[in-house]
Design a protein around this motif. Structure first.
Motif: not given
Lengths: 262, 327
Positions: A73-88, A162-171, A181-182
């Protein structure tokens, strides 16, 4: 390679500078990490306090799983959320144009551009919890076990990414995919507890369809010294496969990118 | 050897065809009807190195779509594009180092940080060594008259300063082909002039090729010897600006604020009445009769305020197509 490392340095130092523009945010994030962790420990404590056990896992062993979850979850908040969340948003506003016009891999840019230090307390709390709980559960991990656990943790981070990126890429096609992503983030919450604590149907789902088992249970079993080679290999295979999938899908998606109109 | 070569370029977009209202929304949700809308059709031109070319057209004419195909952001549906010897849509790193795209309505600078932080990121991404990047920033900042603004958060800069910083960020890697989409959008007249002067200077110093779209005729007249005019996705005019202005320039726009309302008939013989809202009057007056008309206006009506402008590009182009001067 050197260019990518230097870029990463510039990315993260500018993100850090940006985060420090808003110090109140730091405090809120820190409180939220501690609150989440406390909440999970209380739920577990209530459960074990009544003499239940969780799919054959002792209290301390279950805490290891919780530790892995907290780390992820910490990894998510550090890297995944700020980056992949911004793709949309990049897709919606068309600022993806600027990313695509840089002579650097666009998946690298989109995945590593931002760095939020506020997830780091979660990472540290997770590592501490894993170590303490594993010791209390009677494990005295050898160096190879530790290395193996490290490898499995990297695998689970890669699978989640990867899962998260795939979802974000479908945007690229659907533009608004925040909901998806939620769903992913709430599914990950299921990983707070050992996968064997769930009914058989869910257990299958969490292993084969949504790889929650690989995310938390498998690395936890590794540090407790109970994992078997097939699980390690499966985890490794899953990580490489999902990474390759995310890459292939991104390349495919870009062919459909039409860029927001001006 | 042309640096930009476009042959039979076309692009159509598949868009949703939705009827308005709840019924239309429901039908659209369950059975999405799509149709292909051609945005650009059979466009051909070539541009030589060092040329500054104006790209004109009304909103939705296909300018931005064409620029996006030239920069490789979107794939052409038909035809061929070559820029500096590359096929843009493959987006090879060496191609991306050769070009730049500046969009007046989008920004790449990090909003919360000073431009220098964004410049550091760009230097790293383009692999420009730090001392070299510093030298280039200094040189460009001097040309753009940017100083301590580079150390202030972007959100605290004026629109003009921000645009200049955007230009700096877009030129740090010394591209030889510049695509500029409305680079002076929303700037005041002073800032527009400064951006223009900079672009002219940059073109002179580096010999870079520039393709520029703008709504301001002033940008085009100051910078471009040649213009491409696009209308409904087709190329309608490709030639010297002089020839085009000879067809258009007869007109100037005269705007007055009057002290009292007048009926539209009162302005017969004062050129073409463009609009009359309340006491605000807009006339299109031929260039030869401009001074005579203005002095007659001043002597016949109580004029509070008066200004003379180039009519907006939209107006000029609209006029051009109405009169059938092209096509």
């Amino acid at each position: 390679m050197g260019r990518y490392l230097r870029s990463l340095g510039a990315f993260w130092s500018s993100s850090l500078a940006m985060e420090l523009e808003y110090p109140l945010n730091a405090l809120i994030e820190l409180l939220s990490v501690l609150g989440n962790l406390a909440g999970s420990v209380v739920v577990l404590a209530l459960f074990y306090g009544r003499g239940h056990d969780l799919g054959g896992w002792s209290w301390d062993e279950a805490l290891v799983v919780l530790g892995v979850y907290t780390l992820l979850d910490g990894f998510t908040s550090t890297l995944l959320q700020p980056n992949l969340g911004a793709i949309v948003n990049h897709v919606r506003t068309g600022s993806l144009d600027f990313v695509l016009l840089k002579p650097i891999d666009s998946q690298f840019w989109l995945s590593a551009r931002s760095f939020s230090p506020w997830g780091l307390p979660g990472v540290l709390a997770g590592l501490a919890l894993i170590w303490l709980a594993a010791r209390r559960a009677g494990a005295s991990p050898s160096l190879p076990t530790l290395l193996g656990t490290g490898l499995l943790l990297v695998c689970s981070a890669l699978i989640l990414y990867s899962l998260w990126f795939v979802l974000a890429a479908t945007s690229i096609w659907f533009v608004k995919v925040w909901n998806a992503t939620e769903v992913l983030r709430s599914t990950l919450v299921a990983g707070r507890f050992p996968v064997s604590a769930y009914p058989p149907a869910l257990r299958t789902l969490f292993t084969l369809v949504l790889p929650v088992a690989f995310l938390t249970t498998v690395p936890a079993e590794a540090i407790l010294g109970r994992t078997t080679l097939p699980w390690v290999l499966a985890s490794l295979g899953m990580a490489l496969l999902s990474l390759a999938l995310s890459r292939a899908l991104w390349r495919y998606a870009l062919r459909y990118y039409t860029s927001a109109s001006s | 050897m042309a640096i930009i070569e476009v042959r039979g370029l076309g692009k159509s977009f598949r868009v949703a065809d939705k009827q308005p209202g709840l019924g239309g929304t429901l039908r659209h949700f369950f059975a999405r009807r799509l149709k292909d809308i051609p945005a650009v059709r059979d466009v051909s031109f070539s541009i030589e190195p060092g040329e500054v070319v104006g790209f004109l057209g009304a909103n939705g004419a296909g300018k931005t779509t064409t620029l996006k195909m030239l920069t490789g952001l979107i794939e052409p549906s038909a035809g061929a594009v070559e820029v500096a010897g590359f096929r843009p849509f493959r987006r090879q790193a060496s191609f991306l180092r050769t070009i730049t795209l500046v969009m007046g309505q989008k920004q790449q600078l990090i909003w919360d940080l000073p431009p220098l932080d964004s410049l550091r990121v760009n230097a790293a991404v383009y692999g420009i060594p730090e001392p070299e990047a510093r030298r280039r920033i200094e040189e460009l900042a001097e040309m753009l008259e940017l100083g301590e603004e580079l150390r202030r958060p972007v959100r605290k800069l004026s629109l003009g300063q921000r645009m200049k910083a955007e230009l700096l960020a877009a030129l740090l890697h010394r591209p030889s082909v510049l695509f500029l989409d409305e680079p002076t959008l929303g700037l005041d007249v002073n800032a527009q002039v400064r951006v223009r002067e900079f672009l002219a200077d940059y073109n002179r110093r580096t010999g870079a090729t520039v393709l520029l779209t703008s709504h301001y005729m002033g940008d085009i007249t100051a910078l471009c010897q040649r213009v491409l005019l696009i209308h409904q996705g087709r190329l309608f005019y490709d030639g010297s600006l002089q020839e085009l202005t000879q067809r258009l320039a007869p007109y100037r726009e005269v705007c007055c604020d009057l002290a009292a309302p007048y009926p539209p008939e009162a302005f017969a013989g004062f050129g073409e009445l463009e609009s009359l809202t309340g006491q605000r009057l807009r006339l299109l007056v031929s260039r030869e009769q401009l001074t005579a008309t203005i002095s007659r206006l001043l002597s016949s009506f109580p004029v509070l305020d008066l200004e003379v402008n180039d009519p907006p590009v939209e107006e000029i182009i609209g006029r051009l197509f109405r009169e059938g001067a092209v096509g």
